[in-house]
Design a protein around this motif. Structure first.
Motif: not given
Ligand SMILES: [Zn+2]
Ligand SMILES: [Zn+2]
Length: 334
Positions: A30-42
């Motif tokens: 999310d560029e606007w809120r400055g968030r970065l997540w790694v989505v779990c594959s499991r």
């Protein structure tokens, strides 16, 4: 440290790609809120990444998505973008026309490939038969080849139209009492209608008595619409360019508006203009695909807000401690 899923403890897959995180194959940003997540594959939960140089990482991911990414699906809030072997999920700001064209262009190409799988073998078989017949009859080949194209086209449309509509439970016609065994071609007489309790509602026309006999909502309505529209959009009159459909979605003001607009008019799918039909198929499809992503994002965002809250609290505490220490230091000694 940031190596395993905080929710299920599974190790992350992938190497983080453009993010430089070293982990992750599906990354949400999310560029606007400055968030970065790694989505779990499991467990497919979203893991918020640590704060340090998060903004640079988001920049790098956003740049990859923008420059080399291919948009697979999008709603107003969420876009799923493929970049090399990574899935990049952009949340936040919409970019409607550009997205739809990409996505639909790709879908039309897939459909074209699917069509060739049927059309080419049919053509080869028919040409063989035709030459034999023509040789026997001593007729010209030109007229035959010209007709062949149309014949094969009709056969292909017939195959798509004959596909069963898969529903959890086939509806019963309120008019004649028969179980409605729907094929994709029957859905052309269906109408999208407004419904106070559902986002999508469809009135079906009975294949037996040909009168309107059942109303579907929710997942079943979406399923029926997808198959019916796919059939209509492969017919000769239905073939339109993705850009035209994207423009229609844009003019109406987004996929949700389009759906409402079509429902308000209560026309049968068959009587919709071709580019509108294609646009409707696009809208219905996108909804189904990204609704799940959007749900996951909302959940992840709630957690991120809590994380931000605790962080600012601890920063305030540290500041407070520093002030106290200064004050203690300022006190005259001995
Ligand atoms: Zn997990
Ligand atoms: Zn009936």
């Amino acid at each position: 440290m940031f190596r395993t899923c905080a929710f299920c403890n599974a190790p992350f897959d992938g190497d983080g790609g453009p993010s430089g995180l070293g982990v992750g194959r599906r990354l949400a940003f999310d560029e606007w809120r400055g968030r970065l997540w790694v989505v779990c594959s499991r467990c497919s939960r979203w893991n918020l990444t640590p704060l340090d140089d998060r903004l640079e990482r988001i920049d790098a991911v956003a740049r990859a998505a923008r420059d080399g990414g291919r948009v697979v699906a999008a709603t107003d809030q969420v876009a799923l973008i493929r970049w090399q072997r990574y899935d990049l999920v952009r949340v936040g700001k919409p970019l409607r026309v550009e997205l739809s064209t990409w996505r639909y262009g790709e879908r039309l190409r897939t459909r074209q490939r699917e069509r060739m799988k049927v059309v080419v073998p049919l053509t080869v078989a028919a040409v063989g038969l035709g030459i034999a017949a023509n040789v026997v009859a001593g007729g010209g080949l030109g007229v035959f080849v010209w007709n062949l194209h149309r014949l094969v086209d009709q056969v292909y449309i017939g195959i798509v139209g004959n596909r069963k509509v898969s529903l959890t439970e086939p509806p019963i016609c309120a008019n004649c009492g028969n179980l409605m065994q729907l094929r994709a071609r029957h859905v052309q007489h269906a109408r999208v209608v407004p419904d106070a309790h559902a986002e999508v509602a469809v009135v079906l026309s009975c294949p037996k008595c040909r009168r309107e006999g059942a109303q579907l909502t929710g997942v079943d309505a979406v399923q029926v619409l997808r198959q019916g529209l796919t059939y209509l959009n492969v017919t000769r009159s239905g073939r339109r360019r993705a850009e035209d459909a994207a423009r229609v979605v844009d003019q109406v003001g987004g996929p949700d508006r389009l759906l409402h607009d079509v429902a308000r008019r209560e026309l049968t799918l068959r009587s919709l203009r071709p580019e509108r039909r294609l646009a409707l198929e696009m809208a219905v499809d996108e909804r189904a695909e990204v609704e799940e992503l959007e749900r996951q994002w909302r959940e992840a965002e709630e957690i991120a807000e809590i994380a931000d809250g605790t962080l600012s609290t601890s920063e305030q505490l540290e500041e407070e401690l520093r002030r106290l220490k200064r004050n203690l230091g300022d006190q005259p000694s001995g």
